[in-house]
Design a protein around this motif. Structure first.
Motif: not given
Length: 146
Positions: A1-7, A16-25, A87-96
């Protein structure tokens, strides 16, 4: 849940100067609506990595906070900062993809979206993931010339 948490954290902290969301749910959006649509299958695996919680506890917390954990609602607070969405080929793609659109709609012209044909953990793309992050950092925060 890191992508959600960073956002979530970056939206609340303007330092926070910028952020990276990795395959964020988008856990907030997922936990909204009928209970049978909640992705409870993802919770047992996630809760084992989060000390002090259980699958039932994590699900209850996510359902109770769903209205304030929809990361699309953070776009306005993040509109002035560079954002990398990996983004990855996972269930979070549309969310991203929805997050990218929300950021752009809010006026963020510094959104970078990178898709990799891999799983949620980027298992076979770890070096590519690092390269993408480093290249984004160099572009988003160039070092001053000496």
């Amino acid at each position: 849940m890191g992508g959600f948490m960073v956002a979530c954290a970056a939206a609340r902290d303007p330092e926070v100067a910028g952020l990276v969301m990795i395959a964020a749910w988008n856990i907030g959006l997922t936990m909204t609506g009928p209970r049978e649509t909640h992705r409870i299958d993802a919770i047992p695996a996630a809760s084992s990595r989060l000390p002090g919680t259980t699958p039932a506890g994590l699900q209850a917390e996510a359902e109770a906070n769903a209205a304030k954990w929809n990361y699309l609602d953070y776009a306005e607070a993040l509109k002035t900062r560079p954002v990398l969405i990996l983004e990855a080929h996972d269930r979070n793609l549309s969310y991203n993809k929805d997050m990218k659109a929300a950021l752009q709609k809010a006026g963020n012209a510094r959104v970078t979206e990178t898709y990799m044909e891999t799983d949620h953990s980027f298992s076979d793309h770890r070096i590519a993931l690092q390269v993408a992050g480093l290249e984004w950092l160099q572009a988003a925060f160039p070092l001053a010339a000496k």
